[in-house]
Design a protein around this motif. Structure first.
Motif, PDB file in Angstrom:
ATOM      1  N   VAL A   1       0.895  -1.185  -4.944  1.00 57.09           N
ATOM      2  CA  VAL A   1       1.759  -1.815  -5.945  1.00 57.09           C
ATOM      3  C   VAL A   1       1.596  -3.316  -5.813  1.00 57.09           C
ATOM      4  O   VAL A   1       1.637  -3.866  -4.702  1.00 57.09           O
ATOM      5  CB  VAL A   1       3.233  -1.419  -5.741  1.00 57.09           C
ATOM      6  N   GLN A   2       1.417  -3.997  -6.948  1.00 60.96           N
ATOM      7  CA  GLN A   2       1.340  -5.456  -6.941  1.00 60.96           C
ATOM      8  C   GLN A   2       2.349  -6.024  -7.939  1.00 60.96           C
ATOM      9  O   GLN A   2       2.941  -5.287  -8.726  1.00 60.96           O
ATOM     10  CB  GLN A   2      -0.079  -5.921  -7.249  1.00 60.96           C
ATOM     11  N   PHE A   3       2.528  -7.348  -7.893  1.00 58.65           N
ATOM     12  CA  PHE A   3       3.655  -7.964  -8.590  1.00 58.65           C
ATOM     13  C   PHE A   3       3.235  -9.181  -9.420  1.00 58.65           C
ATOM     14  O   PHE A   3       3.615 -10.318  -9.116  1.00 58.65           O
ATOM     15  CB  PHE A   3       4.723  -8.370  -7.580  1.00 58.65           C
ATOM     16  N   PRO A   4       2.479  -9.001 -10.493  1.00 62.92           N
ATOM     17  CA  PRO A   4       2.109 -10.136 -11.341  1.00 62.92           C
ATOM     18  C   PRO A   4       3.307 -10.644 -12.137  1.00 62.92           C
ATOM     19  O   PRO A   4       4.275  -9.905 -12.369  1.00 62.92           O
ATOM     20  CB  PRO A   4       1.032  -9.550 -12.266  1.00 62.92           C
ATOM     21  N   PRO A   5       3.276 -11.908 -12.569  1.00 58.47           N
ATOM     22  CA  PRO A   5       4.411 -12.498 -13.286  1.00 58.47           C
ATOM     23  C   PRO A   5       4.564 -11.918 -14.687  1.00 58.47           C
ATOM     24  O   PRO A   5       3.628 -11.370 -15.270  1.00 58.47           O
ATOM     25  CB  PRO A   5       4.054 -13.984 -13.342  1.00 58.47           C
ATOM     26  N   LEU A   6       5.771 -12.093 -15.249  1.00 59.01           N
ATOM     27  CA  LEU A   6       6.035 -11.629 -16.611  1.00 59.01           C
ATOM     28  C   LEU A   6       5.607 -12.640 -17.662  1.00 59.01           C
ATOM     29  O   LEU A   6       5.123 -12.276 -18.720  1.00 59.01           O
ATOM     30  CB  LEU A   6       7.528 -11.323 -16.779  1.00 59.01           C
ATOM     31  N   GLY A   7       5.834 -13.941 -17.403  1.00 59.87           N
ATOM     32  CA  GLY A   7       5.486 -14.950 -18.407  1.00 59.87           C
ATOM     33  C   GLY A   7       6.447 -16.117 -18.377  1.00 59.87           C
ATOM     34  O   GLY A   7       6.695 -16.710 -17.325  1.00 59.87           O
ATOM     35  N   VAL A   8       7.033 -16.451 -19.521  1.00 59.42           N
ATOM     36  CA  VAL A   8       7.977 -17.564 -19.622  1.00 59.42           C
ATOM     37  C   VAL A   8       9.394 -17.012 -19.518  1.00 59.42           C
ATOM     38  O   VAL A   8       9.772 -16.100 -20.258  1.00 59.42           O
ATOM     39  CB  VAL A   8       7.807 -18.324 -20.947  1.00 59.42           C
ATOM     40  N   VAL A   9      10.176 -17.578 -18.605  1.00 57.89           N
ATOM     41  CA  VAL A   9      11.559 -17.159 -18.406  1.00 57.89           C
ATOM     42  C   VAL A   9      12.482 -18.205 -19.044  1.00 57.89           C
ATOM     43  O   VAL A   9      12.396 -19.396 -18.728  1.00 57.89           O
ATOM     44  CB  VAL A   9      11.886 -17.019 -16.912  1.00 57.89           C
TER      45      VAL A   9
ATOM     46  N   ARG B   1      -8.348   8.195  -2.703  1.00 57.64           N
ATOM     47  CA  ARG B   1      -7.927   7.155  -3.635  1.00 57.64           C
ATOM     48  C   ARG B   1      -7.253   5.986  -2.912  1.00 57.64           C
ATOM     49  O   ARG B   1      -6.626   6.162  -1.869  1.00 57.64           O
ATOM     50  CB  ARG B   1      -6.965   7.728  -4.671  1.00 57.64           C
ATOM     51  N   GLU B   2      -7.385   4.802  -3.512  1.00 60.67           N
ATOM     52  CA  GLU B   2      -6.669   3.619  -3.024  1.00 60.67           C
ATOM     53  C   GLU B   2      -5.495   3.385  -3.971  1.00 60.67           C
ATOM     54  O   GLU B   2      -5.678   3.239  -5.179  1.00 60.67           O
ATOM     55  CB  GLU B   2      -7.600   2.402  -3.018  1.00 60.67           C
ATOM     56  N   THR B   3      -4.292   3.390  -3.440  1.00 60.24           N
ATOM     57  CA  THR B   3      -3.102   3.207  -4.271  1.00 60.24           C
ATOM     58  C   THR B   3      -2.218   2.119  -3.674  1.00 60.24           C
ATOM     59  O   THR B   3      -1.957   2.103  -2.470  1.00 60.24           O
ATOM     60  CB  THR B   3      -2.307   4.517  -4.381  1.00 60.24           C
TER      61      THR B   3
ATOM     62  N   VAL C   1       6.217  -4.778 -11.806  1.00 63.07           N
ATOM     63  CA  VAL C   1       5.990  -3.911 -10.651  1.00 63.07           C
ATOM     64  C   VAL C   1       4.863  -2.945 -11.070  1.00 63.07           C
ATOM     65  O   VAL C   1       5.092  -1.913 -11.679  1.00 63.07           O
ATOM     66  CB  VAL C   1       7.259  -3.161 -10.234  1.00 63.07           C
ATOM     67  N   GLN C   2       3.655  -3.361 -10.743  1.00 68.59           N
ATOM     68  CA  GLN C   2       2.455  -2.731 -11.309  1.00 68.59           C
ATOM     69  C   GLN C   2       1.809  -1.787 -10.294  1.00 68.59           C
ATOM     70  O   GLN C   2       1.411  -2.200  -9.203  1.00 68.59           O
ATOM     71  CB  GLN C   2       1.466  -3.819 -11.732  1.00 68.59           C
ATOM     72  N   ALA C   3       1.711  -0.504 -10.660  1.00 64.34           N
ATOM     73  CA  ALA C   3       1.099   0.497  -9.798  1.00 64.34           C
ATOM     74  C   ALA C   3      -0.415   0.562 -10.059  1.00 64.34           C
ATOM     75  O   ALA C   3      -0.851   0.679 -11.202  1.00 64.34           O
ATOM     76  CB  ALA C   3       1.721   1.861 -10.066  1.00 64.34           C
ATOM     77  N   ILE C   4      -1.191   0.460  -8.997  1.00 58.76           N
ATOM     78  CA  ILE C   4      -2.653   0.467  -9.094  1.00 58.76           C
ATOM     79  C   ILE C   4      -3.210   1.688  -8.362  1.00 58.76           C
ATOM     80  O   ILE C   4      -2.870   1.919  -7.194  1.00 58.76           O
ATOM     81  CB  ILE C   4      -3.242  -0.817  -8.481  1.00 58.76           C
ATOM     82  N   THR C   5      -4.050   2.416  -9.044  1.00 58.10           N
ATOM     83  CA  THR C   5      -4.748   3.548  -8.432  1.00 58.10           C
ATOM     84  C   THR C   5      -6.245   3.372  -8.639  1.00 58.10           C
ATOM     85  O   THR C   5      -6.702   3.207  -9.778  1.00 58.10           O
ATOM     86  CB  THR C   5      -4.295   4.884  -9.044  1.00 58.10           C
ATOM     87  N   VAL C   6      -6.990   3.394  -7.568  1.00 57.70           N
ATOM     88  CA  VAL C   6      -8.447   3.254  -7.629  1.00 57.70           C
ATOM     89  C   VAL C   6      -9.056   4.538  -7.097  1.00 57.70           C
ATOM     90  O   VAL C   6      -8.904   4.867  -5.922  1.00 57.70           O
ATOM     91  CB  VAL C   6      -8.926   2.040  -6.801  1.00 57.70           C
ATOM     92  N   ALA C   7      -9.725   5.295  -7.972  1.00 59.68           N
ATOM     93  CA  ALA C   7     -10.292   6.568  -7.564  1.00 59.68           C
ATOM     94  C   ALA C   7     -11.550   6.323  -6.754  1.00 59.68           C
ATOM     95  O   ALA C   7     -12.273   5.343  -6.963  1.00 59.68           O
ATOM     96  CB  ALA C   7     -10.609   7.399  -8.796  1.00 59.68           C
TER      97      ALA C   7
ATOM     98  N   THR D   1       0.836  -1.198   0.000  1.00 59.15           N
ATOM     99  CA  THR D   1       0.000   0.000   0.000  1.00 59.15           C
ATOM    100  C   THR D   1       0.876   1.256   0.000  1.00 59.15           C
ATOM    101  O   THR D   1       1.894   1.312   0.700  1.00 59.15           O
ATOM    102  CB  THR D   1      -0.916   0.010   1.233  1.00 59.15           C
ATOM    103  N   VAL D   2       0.484   2.236  -0.793  1.00 61.47           N
ATOM    104  CA  VAL D   2       1.188   3.522  -0.853  1.00 61.47           C
ATOM    105  C   VAL D   2       0.187   4.620  -0.483  1.00 61.47           C
ATOM    106  O   VAL D   2      -0.886   4.715  -1.095  1.00 61.47           O
ATOM    107  CB  VAL D   2       1.755   3.779  -2.259  1.00 61.47           C
ATOM    108  N   ASP D   3       0.530   5.412   0.492  1.00 57.90           N
ATOM    109  CA  ASP D   3      -0.358   6.493   0.928  1.00 57.90           C
ATOM    110  C   ASP D   3      -0.117   7.718   0.056  1.00 57.90           C
ATOM    111  O   ASP D   3       0.893   8.411   0.202  1.00 57.90           O
ATOM    112  CB  ASP D   3      -0.097   6.814   2.392  1.00 57.90           C
ATOM    113  N   THR D   4      -1.050   7.992  -0.875  1.00 53.79           N
ATOM    114  CA  THR D   4      -0.932   9.164  -1.736  1.00 53.79           C
ATOM    115  C   THR D   4      -1.928  10.251  -1.336  1.00 53.79           C
ATOM    116  O   THR D   4      -2.067  11.257  -2.040  1.00 53.79           O
ATOM    117  CB  THR D   4      -1.160   8.771  -3.210  1.00 53.79           C
ATOM    118  N   GLY D   5      -2.630  10.061  -0.243  1.00 50.74           N
ATOM    119  CA  GLY D   5      -3.557  11.064   0.249  1.00 50.74           C
ATOM    120  C   GLY D   5      -4.900  11.011  -0.446  1.00 50.74           C
ATOM    121  O   GLY D   5      -5.083  10.338  -1.467  1.00 50.74           O
ATOM    122  N   GLY D   6      -5.861  11.692   0.080  1.00 50.23           N
ATOM    123  CA  GLY D   6      -7.187  11.740  -0.514  1.00 50.23           C
ATOM    124  C   GLY D   6      -7.932  10.438  -0.332  1.00 50.23           C
ATOM    125  O   GLY D   6      -7.580   9.577   0.477  1.00 50.23           O
TER     126      GLY D   6
END
Length: 457
Positions: free
Chosen positions: A122-130, A118-120, A451-457, A111-116
């Protein structure tokens, strides 16, 4: 199979006898393997962390169940002692269990506190085949230390192994496949085919452990394809012995640090940099302990088996000869024995100059170079006077001084009063021409995620 069909041959380095011929994958077989890994990843990425952990624990159990069979094959194909081969399989099981236990927390959303309102986060989904391009010196461990975190993160792995350990690569794919099909697909292709595999759209990222030259080639292919990579390349790790060190303890550990796996390890002490005031005592103890090591057939109770290939043995012998010609003095070993096999005795060379081949080049085998320096400052400067920066070892009885000096050593790791070693719980990797990125620990599992940033207004 026909002897003229494209294949790779494995040879017992202890005897020179042919072990097996493995057919190369043609275009259709390669395409099928990539498709299986890609399709498996589409499903695997949606598996819960609990499910992934269960699979990794099951893989660990399979590795232990096949420990003897795998160890026998490792020893046959690349010559390490059977005792070391068994330990390698066990360590590979451990890394699976480590990520099964820790992976979910290491990849938990942050969780990142950006104020207001909003819900912000970071999550970490996989890239694919390595794509994992791996060397021969640890045929199972080096694969699993890359594969375990990649799998726990939701990726799948395509393994292109060194040709002389193809049997081990195929067996490892079989063992993993018994638990979950196509999480690890082994491809048998020549090195020249790697760039085309990297360019394939089904490959998302690449991890390589190998030589500096191999790293340059893979890095170029990854740059062309715009794909991320982790490179663990060569090393010329310094083993620094300061004037206040426990000389006997340092010499005992120096033997293990240099001659484990018959000296064939990237992360191994290679340059022994010793302050002059205790250098004679260190050299005497080090050479005596190295000379007492028993070399022989790797299935017997010996300390060293053969090197992996005769050409590598001959290259090491040439390095030692050039080092002696440059002023070095052989304290023990130093001669190629008569008879079959890729054997080379544990060798210690003293009076090595900083510009000697034994100090400038990576020595990948059972030969140690001892360099004398006048003081601590000269020891650190000489340790850093290398294009490599994988790991290091620092010996002193002043622990606080050692901790202060550690930051001045240009290496991915510093071990104080201990030999360098990899541990699933700690990040592993180097700086300078030893590569980039990290394996193992919490840092390693995040190399092949978005490294996926998620913002939910």
């Amino acid at each position: 199979m026909s002897t003229t069909a494209p294949h790779v041959t494995s040879v017992d380095p202890a005897t020179g006898a042919e072990l097996a011929r493995h057919p190369l994958h043609d275009d259709a077989a390669l395409d099928a393997a990539l498709t299986r890994a890609h399709d498996a990843q589409r499903a695997w990425r949606t598996a819960s962390f609990e499910r992934r952990a269960e699979v990794l624990v099951a893989i660990a159990a399979e590795l232990r169940a096949e420990q003897e069979r795998m160890a026998e094959l490792i020893t046959a194909e690349m010559g390490k002692t059977l005792r070391e081969a068994r330990a390698e399989v066990e360590k590979s099981a451990w890394v699976c269990e480590y990520y099964a236990a820790e992976g979910a927390s290491q990849l938990a959303p942050e969780t990142v506190d950006t104020g207001g309102a909003r819900e912000t986060y970071v999550q970490f989904p996989p890239l694919g085949v390595v794509l994992a391009v791996m060397p021969w010196n640890y045929p199972v461990w080096q694969v699993m230390r890359a594969a375990a975190p990649a799998l726990m993160a939701g990726n799948t792995v395509v393994l292109k192994h060194a040709s002389n350990v193809t049997g081990s690569a195929l067996l490892l794919g079989e063992v993993v496949g018994r638990v979950e099909r196509s999480l690890l697909e082994t491809i048998v292709v020549p090195g020249r085919a790697v760039a085309a595999v990297i360019a394939d759209d089904r490959i998302a990222a690449v991890t390589l452990t190998g030589s500096e030259a191999a790293g340059v080639s893979v890095a170029q292919a990854c740059a062309t394809a715009l794909k991320p990579s982790v490179l663990e390349l060569g090393g010329s790790d310094p083993f620094i012995v300061l004037g206040d060190a426990d000389v006997e303890a340092a010499a005992r550990e120096a033997v293990k640090a240099r001659f484990s796996n018959t000296g064939q390890s990237c992360v191994a002490a290679k340059r022994f940099i010793v302050v002059a005031s205790i250098a004679e005592a260190f050299e005497e103890a080090f050479a005596a302990a190295a000379g007492a090591l028993v070399m022989g057939a790797p299935r017997e109770e010996v300390d060293l088996g053969p090197m992996a290939r005769v050409d590598l043995r001959d290259e090491l012998a040439d390095q030692v000869a050039r080092g002696v010609a440059a002023g070095g003095r052989v304290l023990t070993g130093g001669s190629v024995p008569d008879g079959p096999g890729a054997f080379y005795p544990p060798t210690v060379v003293g009076a090595v100059a900083p510009d000697s081949p034994l100090a400038r080049e990576e020595t990948f085998g059972p030969a140690a170079a001892v360099l004398r320096v006048p003081d601590e400052a000269a020891a650190i400067a000489l340790a850093n006077a290398s294009p490599y920066g994988l790991s290091s070892s620092l010996w002193t009885q002043d622990r606080e001084r050692a901790k202060a000096l550690a930051a001045s050593i240009e290496a991915g790791a510093v071990f104080v009063n201990a030999m360098t070693a990899s541990d699933p719980r700690m990040p592993f990797g180097g700086v300078k021409r030893s590569g980039w990125g990290r394996e193992l620990g919490a840092f390693g599992i995040r190399e092949f995620v978005n490294v996926q940033a998620i913002t939910v207004a």
